[in-house]
Design a protein around this motif. Sequence first.
Motif, mmCIF file in Angstrom:
data_model
loop_
_atom_site.group_PDB
_atom_site.id
_atom_site.type_symbol
_atom_site.label_atom_id
_atom_site.label_comp_id
_atom_site.label_asym_id
_atom_site.label_seq_id
_atom_site.Cartn_x
_atom_site.Cartn_y
_atom_site.Cartn_z
ATOM 1 N N ASN A 58 0.933 -1.247 -0.016
ATOM 2 C CA ASN A 58 -0.055 0.005 0.036
ATOM 3 C C ASN A 58 0.844 1.364 0.111
ATOM 4 O O ASN A 58 1.776 1.546 0.883
ATOM 5 N N GLY A 59 0.556 2.039 -1.066
ATOM 6 C CA GLY A 59 1.568 3.363 -1.083
ATOM 7 C C GLY A 59 1.361 4.186 0.245
ATOM 8 O O GLY A 59 2.368 4.927 0.283
ATOM 9 N N LEU A 60 0.420 4.231 1.082
ATOM 10 C CA LEU A 60 0.354 4.762 2.237
ATOM 11 C C LEU A 60 1.276 4.508 3.253
ATOM 12 O O LEU A 60 1.810 5.448 4.274
ATOM 13 N N LYS A 61 1.815 3.396 2.966
ATOM 14 C CA LYS A 61 2.829 2.764 3.801
ATOM 15 C C LYS A 61 4.198 3.651 3.659
ATOM 16 O O LYS A 61 5.258 3.930 4.481
ATOM 17 N N ILE A 62 4.437 3.951 2.449
ATOM 18 C CA ILE A 62 5.426 5.002 2.035
ATOM 19 C C ILE A 62 5.378 6.204 2.475
ATOM 20 O O ILE A 62 6.246 6.706 2.948
ATOM 21 N N LEU A 63 4.299 6.576 2.708
ATOM 22 C CA LEU A 63 3.929 8.006 3.232
ATOM 23 C C LEU A 63 4.620 7.643 5.053
ATOM 24 O O LEU A 63 5.146 8.528 5.429
ATOM 25 N N GLU A 64 4.071 6.608 5.491
ATOM 26 C CA GLU A 64 4.480 6.699 6.917
ATOM 27 C C GLU A 64 5.977 6.693 7.082
ATOM 28 O O GLU A 64 6.548 7.142 7.899
ATOM 29 N N GLU A 65 6.497 6.019 6.116
ATOM 30 C CA GLU A 65 8.223 5.853 6.064
ATOM 31 C C GLU A 65 8.834 7.138 5.885
ATOM 32 O O GLU A 65 9.741 7.612 6.516
ATOM 33 N N LEU A 66 7.979 7.827 5.043
ATOM 34 C CA LEU A 66 8.653 9.349 4.874
ATOM 35 C C LEU A 66 8.600 10.194 6.171
ATOM 36 O O LEU A 66 9.905 11.004 6.529
ATOM 37 N N LYS A 67 7.481 10.110 6.870
ATOM 38 C CA LYS A 67 7.272 10.784 8.047
ATOM 39 C C LYS A 67 8.226 10.301 9.232
ATOM 40 O O LYS A 67 8.954 11.056 9.854
ATOM 41 N N GLY A 90 -4.586 10.126 3.274
ATOM 42 C CA GLY A 90 -3.257 10.519 2.654
ATOM 43 C C GLY A 90 -2.790 11.891 3.149
ATOM 44 O O GLY A 90 -1.547 12.172 3.373
ATOM 45 N N LEU A 91 -3.753 12.806 3.084
ATOM 46 C CA LEU A 91 -3.096 14.211 3.187
ATOM 47 C C LEU A 91 -2.849 14.463 4.785
ATOM 48 O O LEU A 91 -2.105 14.865 5.218
ATOM 49 N N LYS A 92 -3.858 13.568 5.880
ATOM 50 C CA LYS A 92 -3.308 13.658 7.028
ATOM 51 C C LYS A 92 -1.827 12.953 7.212
ATOM 52 O O LYS A 92 -1.190 13.293 8.221
ATOM 53 N N MET A 93 -1.615 11.779 6.676
ATOM 54 C CA MET A 93 -0.354 11.231 6.712
ATOM 55 C C MET A 93 0.840 12.023 6.165
ATOM 56 O O MET A 93 2.153 11.679 6.256
ATOM 57 N N GLY A 94 0.661 13.222 5.436
ATOM 58 C CA GLY A 94 1.720 14.036 4.826
ATOM 59 C C GLY A 94 1.740 14.447 3.641
ATOM 60 O O GLY A 94 2.587 15.115 3.016
ATOM 61 N N ALA A 95 0.937 13.912 2.773
ATOM 62 C CA ALA A 95 0.749 14.069 1.078
ATOM 63 C C ALA A 95 0.569 15.468 1.146
ATOM 64 O O ALA A 95 -0.352 16.223 1.819
#
Length: 224
Positions: A58-67, A90-95
């Motif tokens: 899931n691409g959202l996991k990549i957002l988690e890693e960036l954070k 996605g926006l909440k996670m930093g996109a």
Amino acid sequence: MKILIVEDEAELAKSISEYLSEESYLCECASTFNEAMTKIEMFHYDCILLDIMLPDGNGLKILEELKKQNKQDGVIIISAKNALDDKIEGLKMGADDYLTKPFHLSELMARVYSIIRRKQFSSSNVVTQNELEIDLLAKTVSVNGEVISLTKKEFDLLIYFIGNKNKVISKSTLAEHLSGDLADMLDNHDFVYAHVKNLKKKLYDAGSGHYLKTVYGTGYKWEM
């Protein structure tokens, strides 16, 4: 400016890469979750175009890693999923933005530009420093009102230095920025020295102040 396209649809990734490359962006692609994770761990990107639905994750996991890594790469989610919950998550996670497929490439480019401008140049289209003026949209550089001719890589270097003003940037980081993951295959980074030398000469010959400093044994720094 360097872009990572995380997209498993090969034709779409190719179309995006070709379109953005024509606008002087350096593009790299990742078609799987694992490939994308490897690249973001190794490299810095000005903007990441991120598909949520990947064949192995899931691409959202990549957002988690960036954070987790406290990375400042801009992120635009590009996905066929248009559910409001996915967009909000996605926006909440930093996109930084969200674009639903299908989309016009011109709109995607405008959003990429907007994010980079906001993150690095305080939302301005024109960057000025005393006698030096850079028009980010027109991709022109003027010294005392006179336009000087820079190559694509020289202009890209100048923008990168100014976007990272007052920071010491190593030759290896500059090599990665100019050549992407191909930098690891190069025997040395002499080409970085050549591009920086040419950029300095053109700026100084035109009457620009000596803002670009060599930090011997380390790299370079743009002072503002």
